[in-house]
Design a protein around this motif. Structure first.
Motif, PDB file in Angstrom:
ATOM      1  N   SER A   1       0.812  -1.213   0.000  1.00  0.00           N
ATOM      2  CA  SER A   1       0.000   0.000   0.000  1.00  0.00           C
ATOM      3  C   SER A   1       0.848   1.268   0.000  1.00  0.00           C
ATOM      4  N   ILE A   2       0.216   2.347  -0.429  1.00  0.00           N
ATOM      5  CA  ILE A   2       0.858   3.661  -0.401  1.00  0.00           C
ATOM      6  C   ILE A   2       1.145   4.056   1.051  1.00  0.00           C
ATOM      7  N   THR A   3       0.194   3.792   1.945  1.00  0.00           N
ATOM      8  CA  THR A   3       0.377   4.156   3.356  1.00  0.00           C
ATOM      9  C   THR A   3       1.587   3.435   3.944  1.00  0.00           C
ATOM     10  N   ARG A   4       1.703   2.140   3.708  1.00  0.00           N
ATOM     11  CA  ARG A   4       2.836   1.366   4.225  1.00  0.00           C
ATOM     12  C   ARG A   4       4.146   1.909   3.680  1.00  0.00           C
ATOM     13  N   ARG A   5       4.200   2.163   2.378  1.00  0.00           N
ATOM     14  CA  ARG A   5       5.424   2.699   1.780  1.00  0.00           C
ATOM     15  C   ARG A   5       5.744   4.084   2.329  1.00  0.00           C
TER      16      ARG A   5
ATOM     17  N   LEU B   1      -0.555  -1.340  13.116  1.00  0.00           N
ATOM     18  CA  LEU B   1      -1.147  -1.686  11.836  1.00  0.00           C
ATOM     19  C   LEU B   1      -1.398  -0.396  11.074  1.00  0.00           C
ATOM     20  N   CYS B   2      -1.293  -0.447   9.761  1.00  0.00           N
ATOM     21  CA  CYS B   2      -1.487   0.786   8.996  1.00  0.00           C
ATOM     22  C   CYS B   2      -2.593   0.619   7.969  1.00  0.00           C
ATOM     23  N   GLY B   3      -3.146   1.770   7.592  1.00  0.00           N
ATOM     24  CA  GLY B   3      -4.195   1.806   6.584  1.00  0.00           C
ATOM     25  C   GLY B   3      -4.463   3.242   6.187  1.00  0.00           C
ATOM     26  N   THR B   4      -5.150   3.420   5.103  1.00  0.00           N
ATOM     27  CA  THR B   4      -5.380   4.751   4.551  1.00  0.00           C
ATOM     28  C   THR B   4      -6.053   5.676   5.555  1.00  0.00           C
ATOM     29  N   ALA B   5      -7.146   5.265   6.159  1.00  0.00           N
ATOM     30  CA  ALA B   5      -7.891   6.138   7.071  1.00  0.00           C
ATOM     31  C   ALA B   5      -7.213   6.268   8.432  1.00  0.00           C
ATOM     32  N   ALA B   6      -6.634   5.192   8.931  1.00  0.00           N
ATOM     33  CA  ALA B   6      -6.057   5.195  10.281  1.00  0.00           C
ATOM     34  C   ALA B   6      -4.620   5.703  10.304  1.00  0.00           C
TER      35      ALA B   6
ATOM     36  N   VAL C   1      -1.644   4.903  11.076  1.00  0.00           N
ATOM     37  CA  VAL C   1      -1.070   3.796  11.847  1.00  0.00           C
ATOM     38  C   VAL C   1      -1.797   3.734  13.182  1.00  0.00           C
ATOM     39  N   SER C   2      -2.174   2.523  13.579  1.00  0.00           N
ATOM     40  CA  SER C   2      -2.883   2.316  14.842  1.00  0.00           C
ATOM     41  C   SER C   2      -2.084   1.351  15.704  1.00  0.00           C
ATOM     42  N   PRO C   3      -1.980   1.645  17.005  1.00  0.00           N
ATOM     43  CA  PRO C   3      -1.209   0.769  17.873  1.00  0.00           C
ATOM     44  C   PRO C   3      -1.912  -0.564  18.116  1.00  0.00           C
ATOM     45  N   VAL C   4      -1.113  -1.596  18.311  1.00  0.00           N
ATOM     46  CA  VAL C   4      -1.611  -2.909  18.689  1.00  0.00           C
ATOM     47  C   VAL C   4      -1.229  -3.115  20.148  1.00  0.00           C
ATOM     48  N   GLY C   5      -2.198  -3.451  20.974  1.00  0.00           N
ATOM     49  CA  GLY C   5      -1.933  -3.679  22.390  1.00  0.00           C
ATOM     50  C   GLY C   5      -1.676  -5.141  22.708  1.00  0.00           C
ATOM     51  N   LYS C   6      -2.341  -6.045  21.964  1.00  0.00           N
ATOM     52  CA  LYS C   6      -2.203  -7.464  22.271  1.00  0.00           C
ATOM     53  C   LYS C   6      -2.457  -8.301  21.027  1.00  0.00           C
ATOM     54  N   ILE C   7      -1.691  -9.366  20.889  1.00  0.00           N
ATOM     55  CA  ILE C   7      -1.927 -10.381  19.869  1.00  0.00           C
ATOM     56  C   ILE C   7      -2.261 -11.661  20.615  1.00  0.00           C
ATOM     57  N   TYR C   8      -3.381 -12.265  20.286  1.00  0.00           N
ATOM     58  CA  TYR C   8      -3.798 -13.516  20.906  1.00  0.00           C
ATOM     59  C   TYR C   8      -3.558 -14.629  19.899  1.00  0.00           C
ATOM     60  N   ASP C   9      -2.740 -15.617  20.286  1.00  0.00           N
ATOM     61  CA  ASP C   9      -2.399 -16.709  19.377  1.00  0.00           C
ATOM     62  C   ASP C   9      -2.570 -18.049  20.076  1.00  0.00           C
ATOM     63  N   HIS C  10      -3.659 -18.739  19.792  1.00  0.00           N
ATOM     64  CA  HIS C  10      -3.897 -20.086  20.307  1.00  0.00           C
ATOM     65  C   HIS C  10      -3.635 -20.195  21.810  1.00  0.00           C
ATOM     66  N   GLY C  11      -4.220 -19.306  22.596  1.00  0.00           N
ATOM     67  CA  GLY C  11      -4.093 -19.378  24.048  1.00  0.00           C
ATOM     68  C   GLY C  11      -2.920 -18.607  24.624  1.00  0.00           C
ATOM     69  N   THR C  12      -2.113 -18.017  23.791  1.00  0.00           N
ATOM     70  CA  THR C  12      -0.967 -17.238  24.252  1.00  0.00           C
ATOM     71  C   THR C  12      -1.189 -15.767  23.906  1.00  0.00           C
ATOM     72  N   ASP C  13      -0.970 -14.898  24.890  1.00  0.00           N
ATOM     73  CA  ASP C  13      -1.067 -13.460  24.666  1.00  0.00           C
ATOM     74  C   ASP C  13       0.324 -12.866  24.493  1.00  0.00           C
TER      75      ASP C  13
ATOM     76  N   GLN D   1       4.078   6.989  17.546  1.00  0.00           N
ATOM     77  CA  GLN D   1       3.555   8.355  17.596  1.00  0.00           C
ATOM     78  C   GLN D   1       4.383   9.294  16.726  1.00  0.00           C
ATOM     79  N   LYS D   2       5.714   9.149  16.762  1.00  0.00           N
ATOM     80  CA  LYS D   2       6.578  10.003  15.931  1.00  0.00           C
ATOM     81  C   LYS D   2       6.322   9.768  14.442  1.00  0.00           C
ATOM     82  N   ILE D   3       6.155   8.512  14.067  1.00  0.00           N
ATOM     83  CA  ILE D   3       5.884   8.187  12.663  1.00  0.00           C
ATOM     84  C   ILE D   3       4.535   8.773  12.254  1.00  0.00           C
ATOM     85  N   TYR D   4       3.520   8.582  13.094  1.00  0.00           N
ATOM     86  CA  TYR D   4       2.181   9.116  12.823  1.00  0.00           C
ATOM     87  C   TYR D   4       2.222  10.638  12.692  1.00  0.00           C
ATOM     88  N   ASP D   5       2.833  11.298  13.672  1.00  0.00           N
ATOM     89  CA  ASP D   5       2.891  12.762  13.671  1.00  0.00           C
ATOM     90  C   ASP D   5       3.623  13.308  12.450  1.00  0.00           C
ATOM     91  N   THR D   6       4.689  12.632  12.044  1.00  0.00           N
ATOM     92  CA  THR D   6       5.458  13.100  10.890  1.00  0.00           C
ATOM     93  C   THR D   6       4.662  12.945   9.606  1.00  0.00           C
TER      94      THR D   6
END
Length: 101
Positions: A6-10, A42-47, A49-61, A76-81
């Protein structure tokens, strides 16, 4: 291969490297190494970049304390820039911003 070119990721990668002096890698990331990350987002056109607080994987956080309540300092620095460039508060790379009258 599961991440869209995506353009946002690049744009975020360019901002991190050229504006913030961060080392940027484009590579496969294994779940076993994610637990050692200080921040995750995670990044996307509208957001942008949005922070991820937790990844849940088969019973493991996998928790990222900086992402539970707000963005971590680097995210935050990347977002602000990038949003500063979009708002013409920060000079963007050649050809990024076009004035429309």
């Amino acid at each position: 291969d599961s991440i869209l070119p995506s353009i946002t990721r690049r744009s975020l990668m360019l901002v991190a490297e050229k504006y913030l002096g961060m080392k940027v890698e484009h590579r496969e990331v294994f779940l076993s190494e994610v637990k050692d990350f200080a921040e995750c987002g995670l990044c996307g056109t509208a957001a942008v970049v949005s922070p991820v607080g937790k990844i849940y994987d088969h019973g493991t956080d996998i928790c990222f304390p900086s992402g539970m309540e707000k963005m971590g300092p680097w995210t935050q620095k990347i977002y602000d820039t990038l949003t500063g460039i979009q708002k013409c508060e920060i000079e963007g790379p050649e050809g990024w911003v076009k004035v429309v009258m």
